[in-house]
Design a protein around this motif. Structure first.
Motif, short mmCIF file in Angstrom:
data_model
loop_
_atom_site.label_atom_id
_atom_site.label_comp_id
_atom_site.label_asym_id
_atom_site.label_seq_id
_atom_site.Cartn_x
_atom_site.Cartn_y
_atom_site.Cartn_z
N ARG A 254 3.88 7.47 13.53
CA ARG A 254 4.37 6.10 13.62
C ARG A 254 4.76 5.55 12.25
O ARG A 254 5.75 4.85 12.11
CB ARG A 254 3.27 5.22 14.25
CG ARG A 254 3.70 3.76 14.45
CD ARG A 254 2.63 2.94 15.13
NE ARG A 254 1.42 2.82 14.33
CZ ARG A 254 0.28 3.46 14.57
NH1 ARG A 254 0.18 4.27 15.61
NH2 ARG A 254 -0.77 3.29 13.79
N ARG A 255 3.99 5.91 11.22
CA ARG A 255 4.27 5.45 9.86
C ARG A 255 5.30 6.33 9.16
O ARG A 255 5.75 5.99 8.06
CB ARG A 255 2.99 5.43 9.04
CG ARG A 255 1.94 4.44 9.54
CD ARG A 255 0.62 4.65 8.80
NE ARG A 255 0.74 4.36 7.37
CZ ARG A 255 -0.22 4.62 6.47
NH1 ARG A 255 -1.34 5.22 6.87
NH2 ARG A 255 -0.04 4.32 5.21
N GLY A 256 5.67 7.43 9.79
CA GLY A 256 6.64 8.34 9.19
C GLY A 256 6.07 9.15 8.03
O GLY A 256 6.83 9.65 7.18
N LEU A 257 4.74 9.33 7.98
CA LEU A 257 4.12 10.02 6.87
C LEU A 257 4.43 11.52 6.89
O LEU A 257 4.43 12.15 7.95
CB LEU A 257 2.60 9.82 6.90
CG LEU A 257 2.07 8.39 6.78
CD1 LEU A 257 0.56 8.40 6.68
CD2 LEU A 257 2.70 7.67 5.60
N LYS A 258 4.66 12.07 5.70
CA LYS A 258 4.89 13.50 5.55
C LYS A 258 4.13 13.98 4.31
O LYS A 258 4.15 13.32 3.28
CB LYS A 258 6.39 13.79 5.38
CG LYS A 258 7.23 13.42 6.60
CD LYS A 258 8.71 13.73 6.35
CE LYS A 258 9.55 13.36 7.55
NZ LYS A 258 11.00 13.63 7.33
N TRP A 259 3.48 15.12 4.45
CA TRP A 259 2.67 15.65 3.36
C TRP A 259 3.53 16.49 2.42
O TRP A 259 4.37 17.27 2.86
CB TRP A 259 1.53 16.50 3.91
CG TRP A 259 0.24 15.75 4.09
CD1 TRP A 259 -0.95 16.02 3.48
CD2 TRP A 259 -0.01 14.61 4.93
NE1 TRP A 259 -1.91 15.13 3.88
CE2 TRP A 259 -1.36 14.24 4.76
CE3 TRP A 259 0.78 13.85 5.79
CZ2 TRP A 259 -1.95 13.18 5.42
CZ3 TRP A 259 0.21 12.78 6.45
CH2 TRP A 259 -1.13 12.45 6.27
#
Length: 490
Positions: A254-259
């Protein structure tokens, strides 16, 4: 006895129990703990005696069960016996004058020698790292040893699992280790376990918390290592788990987080050292000692190759008597002469590390710190922020890796000579509670490659200034300070 008498009796009994808990806590809690940790536990117990005492019983011991510690000691002795006197290294560049003592420190604490004649390359693209590991598994002829904090079957990692299965079907011995709590908490964990069972590979959970099966230790003691070994000839290690870079969590998506991670691909004698870490952990979980896959960490030293690298594996965790990674990091920080560049997603230093970093700036060493602009773990994120003002005032440059990426890489460089890469964060959890593995590398070509990675981070980061920090709202300061207090409980 009247109801009022019963009430008085119960109140007196509770008061007595409360007093006993406090007295016992003062005697037991501070023993062999950092003062900050002991004070944090005592505060928790004194403010909430019953809750604090129960929590201490549950997670107060930072040591592994004695049987596991005994296995670690046995493996350490085996490594020392089979690697005695093999600190043969490349001599194409002179050592920094302080380097020999750091090597001896690591050898004393973690048993592993410094070995030369190694080659390494960095892999900073998340999907490319999984692709390269998958290709390596496809080329395996004898065995594959995969050990990851999180190993999860999803669309991104499916080729990795396919490669493991194909290797097993063509007769390659495939062994897999994955952390129990971390992997079980990952979305799709049942599907992952089912696939591993169907593939015909040998696998175990690391540090399983299964009381009904007699498997128990402090639940938040975790194996945080990430390594892959192919035939004893090729290895990968670093910060990256085998999972989609969103970790498949709804909140992250949902937050568009990518590691964003960093792995290193290794060839040479050091691979035997990486494999020794796997063999240690496999022995701990299966009681099977893989002597046939054990190769002496020696030979093949390339003295005249310009880019040959000297390397030393540094295992750490509650199975060791000392905080191996913390001691290594401190030794390097105090010996730096020109520049220190640190990348850590979870930067919550203890007093010793904070003093080492701020002392470095005060004696004229340039210090830079890369962290994420946003956080995926609220408590750690706010605890980390509580140190920014002290660091900025000391002259540390703080670079904020911009969202929506979580900079999960874990490495640092000292001058132009030495680099460290691995699974260890610079926080008290990684220093004391997690089983980690770090790799110390001496060689200007590798440090130069690491500098290129750091330049890439800097290009997509913004510098945090003291002026900007002073504009933080009061609520953020309160949250940061509260999180800092809780971070001392370990």
């Amino acid at each position: 006895m009247s109801a009022s008498d019963v009430a008085v009796f119960v109140a007196l009994a509770l008061l007595l129990i409360d007093l006993v808990i406090r007295v016992i806590a003062v005697i037991v809690v501070p023993r062999n703990r950092r003062p900050s940790t002991g004070i944090a536990w005592l505060m928790a117990i004194f403010v909430l005696p019953y809750v604090g005492f129960l929590l201490f019983l549950l997670i107060g011991s930072y040591k592994l069960p004695k049987s596991r510690r005994d296995k670690q000691h046995a493996i350490n002795e085996f490594i020392i016996e089979t690697t005695e006197g093999i600190e043969r290294v490349s001599n194409n560049q002179p050592w920094p004058p302080w380097f020999k003592n750091v090597v001896e420190l690591n050898r004393t604490l973690g048993a592993m020698p410094l070995v030369g004649g190694n080659n390494a390359s960095l892999v900073g693209d998340y999907d490319e790292a999984i692709r390269q590991m998958t290709v390596a598994i496809d080329q395996a002829q004898r065995y594959v040893h995969a050990e990851f904090y999180i190993l999860s079957l999803d669309a991104t990692t499916a080729p990795f699992f396919d490669a493991l299965e194909a290797a097993a079907k063509r007769g390659v011995t495939v062994r897999v280790l994955l952390d129990h709590i971390a992997s079980v908490r990952a979305p799709g964990n049942k599907k992952t376990a089912k696939r591993l069972n169907a593939m015909g590979v040998k696998w175990h959970y690391m540090l399983p918390v299964q009381p009904l099966k007699g498997k128990w230790q402090r639940p938040d003691l975790r194996n945080h290592r990430k390594i892959l070994v192919i035939d004893g000839d090729l290895a990968f290690m670093g910060s990256q788990n085998v999972v989609d870079r969103s970790y498949n969590k709804k909140g992250n998506i949902r937050r568009g987080l990518k590691w964003q991670d960093l792995m290193t691909r290794l060839e040479g004698p050091i691979v035997a050292g990486i494999n020794a870490i796997f063999i240690t952990d496999w022995y701990s979980e299966s009681n099977e000692l893989l002597l046939r896959e054990t190769r002496a960490i020696t030979d093949e030293v390339i003295d005249d190759e310009p880019d040959a690298l000297d390397m030393q594996v540094v295992p750490s965790g509650p199975g060791f008597d000392g905080e191996n990674n913390l001691r290594l990091f401190l030794a390097l920080l105090y010996n730096a002469q020109q520049r220190i560049i640190i990348t850590s997603p979870y930067f919550v230093p203890d007093d010793a590390m904070l003093y080492a970093i701020t002392t470095a700036t005060q004696r004229g060493v340039e210090v830079q710190l890369f962290v994420s602009e946003i956080g995926d773990q609220a408590l750690v994120y706010h605890a980390q922020r509580s140190y920014y003002e002290v660091l900025l005032r000391a002259g540390v440059k703080i670079w904020m890796y911009q969202s929506p990426y979580i900079l999960h890489s874990k490495h640092f460089t000292i001058d132009d000579d030495v680099a460290v890469i691995g699974s260890s964060n610079m926080d008290m959890r990684s220093f004391s509670l997690n089983m980690e593995v770090s790799l110390m590398v001496r060689g200007r070509s590798f440090v130069s490659e690491m500098r290129a990675v750091e330049d890439g981070y800097r290009a997509v980061s913004r510098e945090l200034t003291l002026e900007e920090w002073h504009k933080q709202p009061l609520r953020s300061t309160i949250l940061d300070n509260l999180a800092r207090l809780t971070s001392a409980i370990q």
